[in-house]
Design a protein around this motif. Structure first.
Motif, PDB file in Angstrom:
ATOM      1  N   LEU A  28     -17.735 -28.558   5.996  1.00  0.00           N
ATOM      2  CA  LEU A  28     -16.907 -27.879   7.001  1.00  0.00           C
ATOM      3  C   LEU A  28     -16.967 -26.360   6.824  1.00  0.00           C
ATOM      4  N   ASP A  29     -16.927 -25.903   5.584  1.00  0.00           N
ATOM      5  CA  ASP A  29     -17.011 -24.465   5.310  1.00  0.00           C
ATOM      6  C   ASP A  29     -18.341 -23.895   5.798  1.00  0.00           C
ATOM      7  N   TYR A  30     -19.424 -24.647   5.594  1.00  0.00           N
ATOM      8  CA  TYR A  30     -20.732 -24.168   6.050  1.00  0.00           C
ATOM      9  C   TYR A  30     -20.712 -23.986   7.563  1.00  0.00           C
ATOM     10  N   GLY A 106     -21.156 -31.152  25.619  1.00  0.00           N
ATOM     11  CA  GLY A 106     -20.464 -29.880  25.797  1.00  0.00           C
ATOM     12  C   GLY A 106     -19.272 -29.635  24.911  1.00  0.00           C
ATOM     13  N   PHE A 107     -19.419 -29.822  23.605  1.00  0.00           N
ATOM     14  CA  PHE A 107     -18.329 -29.480  22.703  1.00  0.00           C
ATOM     15  C   PHE A 107     -18.169 -27.968  22.627  1.00  0.00           C
ATOM     16  N   ASN A 108     -16.923 -27.491  22.616  1.00  0.00           N
ATOM     17  CA  ASN A 108     -16.689 -26.108  22.231  1.00  0.00           C
ATOM     18  C   ASN A 108     -16.670 -26.073  20.696  1.00  0.00           C
ATOM     19  N   ARG A 109     -16.505 -24.885  20.136  1.00  0.00           N
ATOM     20  CA  ARG A 109     -16.562 -24.756  18.669  1.00  0.00           C
ATOM     21  C   ARG A 109     -15.468 -25.587  17.983  1.00  0.00           C
ATOM     22  N   ASN A 110     -14.267 -25.610  18.535  1.00  0.00           N
ATOM     23  CA  ASN A 110     -13.174 -26.373  17.924  1.00  0.00           C
ATOM     24  C   ASN A 110     -13.456 -27.871  17.936  1.00  0.00           C
ATOM     25  N   LYS A 114     -14.030 -30.426  14.871  1.00  0.00           N
ATOM     26  CA  LYS A 114     -13.244 -31.666  14.810  1.00  0.00           C
ATOM     27  C   LYS A 114     -14.161 -32.873  14.618  1.00  0.00           C
ATOM     28  N   ALA A 115     -15.314 -32.862  15.264  1.00  0.00           N
ATOM     29  CA  ALA A 115     -16.283 -33.956  15.103  1.00  0.00           C
ATOM     30  C   ALA A 115     -16.737 -34.057  13.646  1.00  0.00           C
ATOM     31  N   GLU A 126     -11.441 -42.080  15.976  1.00  0.00           N
ATOM     32  CA  GLU A 126     -11.252 -40.734  16.496  1.00  0.00           C
ATOM     33  C   GLU A 126     -12.581 -40.148  16.977  1.00  0.00           C
ATOM     34  N   LEU A 127     -13.668 -40.432  16.270  1.00  0.00           N
ATOM     35  CA  LEU A 127     -14.989 -39.981  16.727  1.00  0.00           C
ATOM     36  C   LEU A 127     -15.315 -40.579  18.088  1.00  0.00           C
TER      37      LEU A 127
END
Length: 132
Positions: A28-30, A106-110, A114-115, A126-127
């Motif tokens: 996630l940090d990457y 079309g995912f935005n960054r958030n 989350k994915a 949830e996925l």
């Protein structure tokens, strides 16, 4: 542990850099620290490939990848995710174990983040909702 690979804008199709093994939080940090804006700009200039981060759980046959596209001021992500699970057959009448394949254009960054969060947390329901 997850194997991360990155396809940078200067790469050719099918070429990527193995970043090594990462824990869930490190993955996630990457994603968070990567300069997606700059790499999308480079991709638009070079016209080779879109920057793509792949996160693979090799022991459990699970994979998620996210590829950024757009402009330097606004970019989105195409993503696919696969994992073993229940798969519907015969118009949903029959469910069997198999490989689940999810795709979103079309995912935005958030939502992209989350994915990854859901993937590393094994939140498969949830996925499925996120990718629907």
């Amino acid at each position: 542990m997850y194997r991360l690979t990155m396809e940078y804008a200067h790469h050719n199709h099918g070429e990527s850099e193995d970043l090594g093994l990462f824990g869930a939080e490190e993955a996630l940090d990457y994603f968070d620290k990567f300069d997606w804006k700059l790499e999308v700009e480079r991709a638009n200039e070079l016209q080779r490939v879109s920057p793509t981060l792949s996160i693979k759980d090799e022991q459990n046959s699970r994979l998620i990848w996210l590829s950024a596209y757009g402009s330097s001021s606004s970019h989105d992500f195409v993503s696919e995710c696969s994992f073993p699970g229940m798969v519907s057959h015969l118009f949903g009448l029959v469910k069997k174990n198999g490989m689940v394949f999810l795709h979103h254009d079309g995912f935005n960054r958030n939502d992209a983040r989350k994915a990854i969060q859901c993937f590393v947390a094994w939140s498969e329901d949830e996925l499925r909702r996120l990718y629907s």
